[in-house]
Design a protein around this motif. Structure first.
Motif, PDB file in Angstrom:
ATOM      1  N   GLU A  15       0.830  -1.210   0.000  1.00 52.34           N
ATOM      2  CA  GLU A  15       0.000   0.000   0.000  1.00 52.34           C
ATOM      3  C   GLU A  15       0.862   1.258   0.000  1.00 52.34           C
ATOM      4  OE1 GLU A  15      -2.336  -3.416   1.128  1.00 52.34           O
ATOM      5  OE2 GLU A  15      -0.468  -2.634   1.978  1.00 52.34           O
ATOM      6  N   ASP A  16       1.981   1.225   0.728  1.00 54.15           N
ATOM      7  CA  ASP A  16       2.908   2.364   0.696  1.00 54.15           C
ATOM      8  C   ASP A  16       3.480   2.568  -0.704  1.00 54.15           C
ATOM      9  OD1 ASP A  16       2.636   3.055   3.345  1.00 54.15           O
ATOM     10  OD2 ASP A  16       4.491   2.084   4.017  1.00 54.15           O
ATOM     11  N   VAL A  17       3.800   1.467  -1.370  1.00 57.17           N
ATOM     12  CA  VAL A  17       4.332   1.558  -2.732  1.00 57.17           C
ATOM     13  C   VAL A  17       3.271   2.156  -3.660  1.00 57.17           C
ATOM     14  CG1 VAL A  17       5.233   0.254  -4.695  1.00 57.17           C
ATOM     15  CG2 VAL A  17       5.926  -0.361  -2.370  1.00 57.17           C
ATOM     16  N   GLN A  18       2.041   1.678  -3.544  1.00 57.27           N
ATOM     17  CA  GLN A  18       0.963   2.211  -4.386  1.00 57.27           C
ATOM     18  C   GLN A  18       0.745   3.705  -4.141  1.00 57.27           C
ATOM     19  OE1 GLN A  18      -1.864  -1.133  -3.192  1.00 57.27           O
ATOM     20  NE2 GLN A  18      -2.556  -0.701  -5.270  1.00 57.27           N
ATOM     21  N   ALA A  19       0.736   4.095  -2.885  1.00 60.95           N
ATOM     22  CA  ALA A  19       0.515   5.506  -2.556  1.00 60.95           C
ATOM     23  C   ALA A  19       1.631   6.376  -3.118  1.00 60.95           C
ATOM     24  CB  ALA A  19       0.413   5.680  -1.044  1.00 60.95           C
ATOM     25  N   THR A  20       2.846   5.893  -3.033  1.00 61.41           N
ATOM     26  CA  THR A  20       3.987   6.660  -3.540  1.00 61.41           C
ATOM     27  C   THR A  20       3.906   6.834  -5.047  1.00 61.41           C
ATOM     28  OG1 THR A  20       5.385   5.837  -1.738  1.00 61.41           O
ATOM     29  CG2 THR A  20       6.501   6.736  -3.678  1.00 61.41           C
ATOM     30  N   VAL A  21       3.614   5.751  -5.742  1.00 65.31           N
ATOM     31  CA  VAL A  21       3.559   5.814  -7.204  1.00 65.31           C
ATOM     32  C   VAL A  21       2.402   6.691  -7.671  1.00 65.31           C
ATOM     33  CG1 VAL A  21       3.226   4.444  -9.290  1.00 65.31           C
ATOM     34  CG2 VAL A  21       4.756   3.620  -7.499  1.00 65.31           C
ATOM     35  N   ARG A  22       1.267   6.599  -6.995  1.00 63.67           N
ATOM     36  CA  ARG A  22       0.135   7.459  -7.371  1.00 63.67           C
ATOM     37  C   ARG A  22       0.458   8.927  -7.152  1.00 63.67           C
ATOM     38  NH1 ARG A  22      -3.971   3.269  -4.490  1.00 63.67           N
ATOM     39  NH2 ARG A  22      -4.484   2.012  -6.337  1.00 63.67           N
ATOM     40  N   TRP A  23       1.087   9.233  -6.035  1.00 63.49           N
ATOM     41  CA  TRP A  23       1.484  10.621  -5.761  1.00 63.49           C
ATOM     42  C   TRP A  23       2.472  11.100  -6.812  1.00 63.49           C
ATOM     43  CZ3 TRP A  23       5.936  13.285  -4.976  1.00 63.49           C
ATOM     44  CH2 TRP A  23       5.830  14.571  -4.408  1.00 63.49           C
ATOM     45  N   ALA A  24       3.444  10.245  -7.137  1.00 63.51           N
ATOM     46  CA  ALA A  24       4.456  10.626  -8.128  1.00 63.51           C
ATOM     47  C   ALA A  24       3.822  10.881  -9.491  1.00 63.51           C
ATOM     48  CB  ALA A  24       5.515   9.533  -8.227  1.00 63.51           C
ATOM     49  N   GLY A  25       2.867  10.037  -9.863  1.00 65.79           N
ATOM     50  CA  GLY A  25       2.196  10.250 -11.143  1.00 65.79           C
ATOM     51  C   GLY A  25       1.420  11.547 -11.171  1.00 65.79           C
ATOM     52  N   ALA A  26       0.771  11.877 -10.058  1.00 66.95           N
ATOM     53  CA  ALA A  26      -0.014  13.117 -10.000  1.00 66.95           C
ATOM     54  C   ALA A  26       0.864  14.349 -10.097  1.00 66.95           C
ATOM     55  CB  ALA A  26      -0.830  13.148  -8.707  1.00 66.95           C
ATOM     56  N   HIS A  27       2.122  14.230  -9.650  1.00 65.17           N
ATOM     57  CA  HIS A  27       3.023  15.383  -9.641  1.00 65.17           C
ATOM     58  C   HIS A  27       4.136  15.289 -10.683  1.00 65.17           C
ATOM     59  CE1 HIS A  27       1.122  15.588  -5.637  1.00 65.17           C
ATOM     60  NE2 HIS A  27       1.284  16.904  -5.765  1.00 65.17           N
ATOM     61  N   GLY A  28       4.095  14.262 -11.526  1.00 70.20           N
ATOM     62  CA  GLY A  28       5.124  14.120 -12.555  1.00 70.20           C
ATOM     63  C   GLY A  28       6.517  13.933 -11.990  1.00 70.20           C
ATOM     64  N   THR A  29       6.617  13.235 -10.871  1.00 76.21           N
ATOM     65  CA  THR A  29       7.894  13.074 -10.168  1.00 76.21           C
ATOM     66  C   THR A  29       8.487  11.699 -10.441  1.00 76.21           C
ATOM     67  OG1 THR A  29       7.155  14.555  -8.404  1.00 76.21           O
ATOM     68  CG2 THR A  29       8.993  13.091  -7.892  1.00 76.21           C
ATOM     69  N   PRO A  30       9.754  11.608 -10.796  1.00 75.38           N
ATOM     70  CA  PRO A  30      10.374  10.298 -11.030  1.00 75.38           C
ATOM     71  C   PRO A  30      10.426   9.468  -9.749  1.00 75.38           C
ATOM     72  CG  PRO A  30      11.764  12.085 -11.864  1.00 75.38           C
ATOM     73  CD  PRO A  30      10.698  12.719 -11.038  1.00 75.38           C
ATOM     74  N   VAL A  31      10.346   8.159  -9.907  1.00 75.14           N
ATOM     75  CA  VAL A  31      10.477   7.215  -8.804  1.00 75.14           C
ATOM     76  C   VAL A  31      11.626   6.272  -9.115  1.00 75.14           C
ATOM     77  CG1 VAL A  31       9.368   5.363  -7.492  1.00 75.14           C
ATOM     78  CG2 VAL A  31       8.012   7.321  -8.272  1.00 75.14           C
ATOM     79  N   VAL A  32      12.607   6.207  -8.214  1.00 72.80           N
ATOM     80  CA  VAL A  32      13.739   5.290  -8.371  1.00 72.80           C
ATOM     81  C   VAL A  32      13.607   4.193  -7.318  1.00 72.80           C
ATOM     82  CG1 VAL A  32      16.238   5.011  -8.279  1.00 72.80           C
ATOM     83  CG2 VAL A  32      15.249   7.065  -9.325  1.00 72.80           C
ATOM     84  N   PRO A  33      13.226   2.971  -7.720  1.00 71.60           N
ATOM     85  CA  PRO A  33      13.113   1.882  -6.750  1.00 71.60           C
ATOM     86  C   PRO A  33      14.503   1.450  -6.263  1.00 71.60           C
ATOM     87  CG  PRO A  33      11.941   1.388  -8.795  1.00 71.60           C
ATOM     88  CD  PRO A  33      12.830   2.554  -9.059  1.00 71.60           C
ATOM     89  N   ARG A  34      14.547   1.004  -5.014  1.00 71.92           N
ATOM     90  CA  ARG A  34      15.826   0.628  -4.422  1.00 71.92           C
ATOM     91  C   ARG A  34      15.610  -0.571  -3.506  1.00 71.92           C
ATOM     92  NH1 ARG A  34      20.690   3.293  -2.611  1.00 71.92           N
ATOM     93  NH2 ARG A  34      21.434   2.418  -0.639  1.00 71.92           N
TER      94      ARG A  34
END
Length: 460
Positions: free
Chosen positions: A56-75
């Motif tokens: 759920e944390d991963v989903q929330a992060t990706v949704r937020w990033a998509g809404a703000h056009g922010t890159p996500v770097v998985p680690r």
């Protein structure tokens, strides 16, 4: 594509959607998550770090990033060797290190694992049920399953037992729009629909983010017999590798050249022969008396191929001492200077040409290139070494790094056998794949991640 940085209230919205304490924004924390093991100076500074505790944390992060056009770097564990987890400026580093759940089901011979669990933890848990997880990177004690899946990691046992992809039966993946899809499961055979599990294995976090993996386990490996053989040069050793492969499938077939042997001995004396031009480390885990027969046949092939000396043992602990020496090689070589680590592979019959070609590049560019190799499957790790603080040497090392990849491609090989393309080898990928396959790759990427927010700049 330029993106405006979200404002602080927007980060507050992200924090509210996550589990408590998951969002890090302190400068020291951001700096700690900039690099993977490559410590590439070109890594950017993240906007924030999310230490996810759940899917759920991963989903929330990706949704937020998509809404703000922010890159996500998985680690994962940060042990990657190709720059695939290095941050880009203004990104969210999405760390999966806290997701460590691990369950073994002995009835289906599977492990259901979250991405932060370490490879070694899976092995230990499986062993308690008389089972084994074969993928075996040299960094198995510190690398995570998520990173192994992302890069399709291999290791010392690949020559007989295959790579990560051969053991992934199912994946839970968060897509770029935040959707969680469940692919495959605890089924050894499944031909329903497209083979989407295999699409995500090795995709380096560019198509989706793995939040759970179902891994196939096998019966525990029998204690192996071990052969150590030394040669005057790497070409002779490589020709023996080809000859052995034509007769049998060893459970391990590793090669070290003279420079890597001496690096290990300088780092920690292991009793290796410093004068040898190359050393082969081979094992057989064949059942019963066949194990001794295979090792004896390997020894005969080595002797016929010009081995200076051969040593065999059926004592598993004694054999493990030599395996430990091989595993320590990269760390030992790092002590010789700044490094650029290769991961090139070729069809096994072309291995002698690859090794002699690497030596020629080292001479031409006046750099040292120690080589260790999973020789039995043609996967080599040439390590380009140069003095730190010497711009000319660094430039020559970069030229050598590029030329080694081109050499492997010219021999029908690959720029990466198990570490992934990451950011360090991205420029060489079109030379291997060609324009049509690169175009197809981008079409798949654009279909699954139209905004291009998932690990931009990695792989392709």
């Amino acid at each position: 594509m330029s993106r405006a940085a979200p404002d602080l209230p927007a980060l507050g919205d992200l924090a509210e959607s996550l589990s408590p304490g998951a969002l890090l924004t302190e400068p020291d924390s951001l700096a700690a998550y900039r690099f993977d093991y490559t410590a590439d100076a070109g890594a950017g500074m993240p906007l924030a770090v999310v230490r996810a505790g759940s899917a759920e944390d991963v989903q929330a992060t990706v949704r937020w990033a998509g809404a703000h056009g922010t890159p996500v770097v998985p680690r994962g564990a940060g042990s990657g060797l190709s720059g695939g987890a290095n941050a880009v400026d203004g990104c969210i580093v999405l760390s999966l290190e806290r997701m460590r759940a691990l369950e073994i089901d002995p009835t289906t011979r599977t492990a259901v694992v979250e991405p932060g669990a370490l490879n070694a933890e899976v092995k230990r848990a499986a062993a308690q049920h008389g089972l084994w997880y074969p993928p075996d990177p040299s960094s198995f004690e510190i690398c995570s399953i998520g990173g192994n899946v992302a890069t399709n990691a291999g290791g010392l046992c690949c020559v007989k037992y295959g790579v990560t992809m051969d053991y992934v039966l199912g994946l839970d993946v968060v897509l770029a729009d935040g959707t969680l899809v469940r692919l495959g499961g605890q089924r050894v055979k499944d031909s329903a629909g497209l083979s989407l599990v295999k699409l995500f294995v090795g995709s380096e976090g560019t198509l989706g983010i793995v939040t759970r993996a179902t891994l196939r386990l096998v019966p525990a490996q029998t204690p192996p017999a071990t052969l150590v053989a030394t040669f005057d040069d790497v070409e002779a050793a490589a020709r023996v590798v080809v000859a052995i492969g034509n007769r049998m499938r060893a459970s391990m077939m590793e090669l070290m050249d003279q420079a890597s042997i001496n690096a290990v001995e300088d780092h920690r004396s292991m009793g290796l022969d410093r004068t040898a031009g190359a050393m082969l480390l081979a094992q057989s885990d064949a059942p019963g008396g066949a194990r001794g027969e295979e090792i004896a046949e390997m020894e005969r092939v080595c002797s016929a191929g010009g081995a200076r000396e051969c040593f065999t043992t059926t004592d598993a602990e004694e054999g493990e001492m030599f395996v430990a020496a091989r595993r320590s090689a990269i760390i030992a070589i790092e002590r010789r200077g700044a490094i650029m680590l290769e991961d090139v592979g070729v069809p096994v019959p072309r291995l002698p040409e690859l090794l002699t070609g690497i030596a020629a590049i080292a001479r031409h560019r006046e750099v040292e290139i120690p080589v260790v190799a999973h020789a039995g499957d043609g996967n080599t790790h040439p390590v380009v070494v140069h003095p730190p603080g010497d711009p000319d040497a660094k430039a020559r090392a970069a030229q050598a790094f590029s030329e080694v990849m081109s050499l492997a491609i010219s021999l029908g090989g690959t720029i990466t056998g198990e570490h992934g393309v990451g950011r360090l080898k991205r420029a060489a990928l079109p030379e291997q794949l060609g324009p049509d396959v690169m175009a197809l790759t981008h079409r798949i990427k654009n279909a699954l991640d139209p905004q291009g927010i998932l690990n931009p700049g990695a792989a392709f």
